[in-house]
Design an enzyme around this catalytic site. Structure first.
Site, mmCIF file in Angstrom:
data_model
loop_
_atom_site.group_PDB
_atom_site.id
_atom_site.type_symbol
_atom_site.label_atom_id
_atom_site.label_comp_id
_atom_site.label_asym_id
_atom_site.label_seq_id
_atom_site.Cartn_x
_atom_site.Cartn_y
_atom_site.Cartn_z
ATOM 1 N N LYS A 186 -109.992 -81.015 -46.294
ATOM 2 C CA LYS A 186 -110.796 -80.484 -45.351
ATOM 3 C C LYS A 186 -111.712 -79.341 -45.508
ATOM 4 O O LYS A 186 -111.198 -78.387 -46.356
ATOM 5 C CB LYS A 186 -109.900 -80.109 -43.948
ATOM 6 C CG LYS A 186 -109.250 -81.149 -43.193
ATOM 7 C CD LYS A 186 -110.047 -82.310 -42.970
ATOM 8 C CE LYS A 186 -110.611 -82.506 -41.564
ATOM 9 N NZ LYS A 186 -111.369 -83.610 -41.347
ATOM 10 N N PRO A 189 -112.134 -74.806 -42.903
ATOM 11 C CA PRO A 189 -111.907 -73.498 -43.268
ATOM 12 C C PRO A 189 -112.640 -72.642 -44.250
ATOM 13 O O PRO A 189 -113.308 -71.596 -44.111
ATOM 14 C CB PRO A 189 -110.393 -73.554 -43.648
ATOM 15 C CG PRO A 189 -109.783 -74.771 -43.469
ATOM 16 C CD PRO A 189 -111.121 -75.741 -43.436
ATOM 17 N N CYS A 391 -86.314 -51.619 -72.449
ATOM 18 C CA CYS A 391 -86.239 -50.334 -71.914
ATOM 19 C C CYS A 391 -84.848 -49.943 -71.511
ATOM 20 O O CYS A 391 -84.004 -49.655 -72.218
ATOM 21 C CB CYS A 391 -87.273 -50.367 -70.796
ATOM 22 S SG CYS A 391 -87.491 -48.792 -70.367
ATOM 23 N N GLY A 393 -82.739 -52.305 -71.189
ATOM 24 C CA GLY A 393 -82.098 -52.924 -72.033
ATOM 25 C C GLY A 393 -81.690 -52.303 -73.307
ATOM 26 O O GLY A 393 -80.380 -52.502 -73.738
ATOM 27 N N GLN A 395 -81.136 -49.112 -73.366
ATOM 28 C CA GLN A 395 -80.252 -48.099 -72.935
ATOM 29 C C GLN A 395 -79.001 -48.807 -72.916
ATOM 30 O O GLN A 395 -77.921 -48.001 -73.385
ATOM 31 C CB GLN A 395 -80.900 -47.571 -71.583
ATOM 32 C CG GLN A 395 -82.229 -46.688 -71.843
ATOM 33 C CD GLN A 395 -82.864 -46.300 -70.600
ATOM 34 O OE1 GLN A 395 -82.095 -46.305 -69.430
ATOM 35 N NE2 GLN A 395 -83.856 -45.720 -70.461
ATOM 36 N N HIS A 516 -92.189 -51.318 -73.177
ATOM 37 C CA HIS A 516 -92.243 -52.542 -73.006
ATOM 38 C C HIS A 516 -93.616 -53.178 -73.400
ATOM 39 O O HIS A 516 -94.671 -53.416 -72.927
ATOM 40 C CB HIS A 516 -92.759 -52.560 -71.287
ATOM 41 C CG HIS A 516 -91.720 -51.817 -70.340
ATOM 42 N ND1 HIS A 516 -90.863 -52.643 -69.714
ATOM 43 C CD2 HIS A 516 -91.579 -50.549 -69.980
ATOM 44 C CE1 HIS A 516 -90.080 -51.971 -68.997
ATOM 45 N NE2 HIS A 516 -90.160 -50.906 -68.945
ATOM 46 N N GLU A 518 -94.068 -56.519 -73.506
ATOM 47 C CA GLU A 518 -94.665 -57.430 -72.815
ATOM 48 C C GLU A 518 -95.910 -56.976 -72.322
ATOM 49 O O GLU A 518 -96.688 -57.979 -71.673
ATOM 50 C CB GLU A 518 -93.583 -58.002 -71.497
ATOM 51 C CG GLU A 518 -93.240 -56.881 -70.700
ATOM 52 C CD GLU A 518 -92.166 -55.906 -70.926
ATOM 53 O OE1 GLU A 518 -92.096 -55.698 -72.083
ATOM 54 O OE2 GLU A 518 -91.509 -55.260 -69.976
HETATM 55 N N1 GLN Z 1 -84.088 -47.029 -65.420
HETATM 56 C C1 GLN Z 1 -84.338 -46.503 -66.818
HETATM 57 C C2 GLN Z 1 -85.286 -45.432 -66.840
HETATM 58 O O1 GLN Z 1 -85.667 -44.649 -65.987
HETATM 59 C C3 GLN Z 1 -85.258 -47.899 -67.251
HETATM 60 C C4 GLN Z 1 -86.770 -48.050 -66.854
HETATM 61 C C5 GLN Z 1 -87.097 -49.340 -67.201
HETATM 62 O O2 GLN Z 1 -86.250 -50.282 -67.816
HETATM 63 N N2 GLN Z 1 -88.370 -49.347 -67.095
HETATM 64 O O3 GLN Z 1 -85.255 -44.831 -68.002
#
Ligand code: GLN
Length: 543
Positions: A186, A189, A391, A393, A395, A516, A518
């Protein structure tokens, strides 16, 4: 002079304006133009940093430390460009600036009004974002008919008058439903949306028609007849997902080019193409996404899992996309499983991790499910299972190593346990200073120096820049203790105080970063760490 392409959406939200905008940008790049893109969000937040990722999708981080709408991520992934934070304009920013100016007396006694002051401020920002680019794409968030996006429509209407009608075009992305009881596509819209847009004084130059299937000639003609838009400017943009479909957004520029959108846009903007498009490498990547030779099974162990699949995927969209880029580069389909870290708090559930070729612990905040993440990392370390920590990860990889290898009982991050006897992850005194002064996080691109390591061989460089978004850091008091027990802190900040990368020698792949990566992955240039992780996962797969 810069030319502008304004993209707005009609009929429904989530119609795919971001992908449409990025795809048009990609096409114009192929014709030799330098392109930038601006996202307008008609909400009152000044940026996306304060928004819940489960509600509004992932917070995108720019090189210059902006926390923005995730559409900037879509643009960067398609266009392989780095956009500054100012390319995400929100209503909140506009009003804040106007009100600050008013309080300072900058308006010299004038009455400050919605018109002209708001559109003027909007256009000032759009023009500042264009820099020296040939073409600036401006995507207006929301749907035509929303009260919220009217100021932006009015602004782009007056920008068109200012720059001339050959220098700014409007594209409306609409949706054509096929109601199941009539099984017919249709156009009504879409006609109504065009009418609504015209109420703001804007006649669209192109209509991009989203729908389950491609738009036929009859319907294109109908839109022409009822809305006064040449049927050749009514462009079909059918769904890419579903059985027998390509199932990748990266096919969209190619599909739009099937309808000659690039040349049609250039004609309206009175631009001569600078080169002939060469889609060879893009097509190659897309064909690897559609028909990959191999399959790699990756588990992402995180939280945000009880909110339902859709928001979950959206809050980690950069990771999914970075995996796809790496998959295309390695000719493998990435089959992602989202595991709830809470479920992995029970050690009897850990052996299921062996089903996967690699495990990712993504970024996150707060204490829920953290012991499950720590158990997962221990399992990867002890079972030689490829592991990538991002990140949070990183830690938890440090916490796990501190507890189980260095013997630091109850080591933790102070984010989870403020009374831990071994705060291996903590807010550093220098950072505390920044945070009490109103800064919220370490944000944006930071430089790291790599020592000889697997990480360095992956990046093929001693100096790397990756984006950050976090508060906590590896506590320098524990650097030597960790290193003495075999954890390589292979990448650090130039002053050596902050740990940026870690790895475990003699492991298939055990790498984590405080950053990060990514956020810097695009289809044409996959993030090096993701690429290497997928390569190892594929090569060493036991599945
Ligand atoms: N919570 C953690 C910090 O503040 C990691 C943050 C994150 O993974 N972006 O350092």
């Amino acid at each position: 002079m810069t030319k502008y392409i304004v993209v707005a959406g009609g009929v429904i939200s989530g119609v795919g304006k971001g992908v449409a905008t990025a795809s048009i940008g990609k096409i114009l790049q192929e014709y030799g133009f330098s392109v930038t893109a601006v996202k307008i969000d008609p909400y009152l937040n000044c940026d996306a940093g304060t928004m819940r990722p489960t509600e509004h999708g992932e917070v995108w981080v720019t090189d210059d430390g902006g926390e923005t709408d995730q559409d900037l991520g879509t643009y960067e992934r398609f266009l392989d460009i780095q956009l500054p934070r100012t390319n995400n304009i929100t209503t909140g920013q506009i009003y804040r600036t106007i009100l600050e100016k008013e309080r300072r007396g900058d308006f010299l006694g004038q009455t400050v009004q919605f018109i002209p002051h708001i559109p003027e401020e909007i256009n000032k920002r759009i023009k500042e974002s264009t820099k020296d680019h040939d073409i600036c794409l401006v995507e207006i968030g929301g749907t035509i008919g929303d009260y919220e996006n009217i100021p932006f429509l009015l602004a782009t209407r007056s920008l068109k008058r200012e720059v001339g009608k050959d220098s700014l075009i409007h594209i409306l992305v609409t949706y054509l439903p096929i109601p199941s009881h009539i099984e017919e596509m249709k156009t009504k819209p879409t006609q109504m949306s065009i009418k609504l847009l015209e109420e703001s004084g804007i006649h669209p130059d192109f209509i991009l028609c989203r729908g389950k299937t491609a738009l036929d000639k009859v319907r294109k003609k109908k839109i022409e007849t009822y809305s006064g838009i040449d049927s050749e400017d009514v462009i079909s943009m059918p769904d890419i997902s579903g059985p027998g479909k390509p199932n990748t957004v990266y096919v969209v520029p190619l599909e739009l080019e099937e309808e000659n959108l690039g040349e049609k846009v250039l004609k309206k903007l009175k631009l001569e193409k600078k080169k002939n498009p060469d889609w060879t490498s893009w097509k190659e990547k897309v064909s690897k996404l559609i028909n990959p030779m191999n399959k790699t099974k990756i588990a992402i162990v995180g939280k945000y899992l009880n909110i339902g699949d859709y928001s979950l995927r959206d809050s980690y969209i950069s990771i999914s996309e970075a995996l796809k880029h790496a998959g295309a580069n390695n000719d493998t389909k990435i089959e992602v499983s989202w595991l709830n870290s809470k479920d992995l708090e029970d050690p009897t559930n850990l052996p299921q991790l062996n089903e996967f070729d690699g495990i990712i612990i993504p970024g996150g905040f707060g204490s829920s499910g953290t012991e499950g993440k720590i158990n997962t990392i221990k399992f990867c370390r002890e079972n030689n299972l490829p592991f990538l920590g991002l990140c949070y990860g990183l830690q938890f990889a440090v916490v796990e190593f501190a507890r189980n290898v260095c013997g630091l009982v109850n080591a933790n991050t102070t984010e989870v346990d403020s009374n831990t006897p071994h705060p291996v992850i903590d807010i550093l005194p220098e950072q505390k200073d920044i945070y009490t002064k109103g800064g919220t996080m370490r944000l944006g691109s930071y430089k790291a120096i790599l020592q000889d390591s697997v990480v360095k061989s992956i990046y093929k460089s001693e100096i790397v820049h990756e984006r950050h978004r976090h508060r906590y850091e590896v506590n320098p008091f524990y650097h030597t203790i960790l290193e003495n027990k075999g954890l390589s802190l292979c990448g650090k900040s130039p002053d050596k105080k902050l740990v940026e990368f870690i790895e475990l020698p003699n492991h298939k792949f055990f790498i984590a970063t405080q950053a990060h990566p990514e956020f810097k992955s695009s289809l044409e240039k996959p993030a090096p760490l993701f690429d290497a992780f997928v390569k190892t996962a594929l090569q060493t797969s036991t599945n």
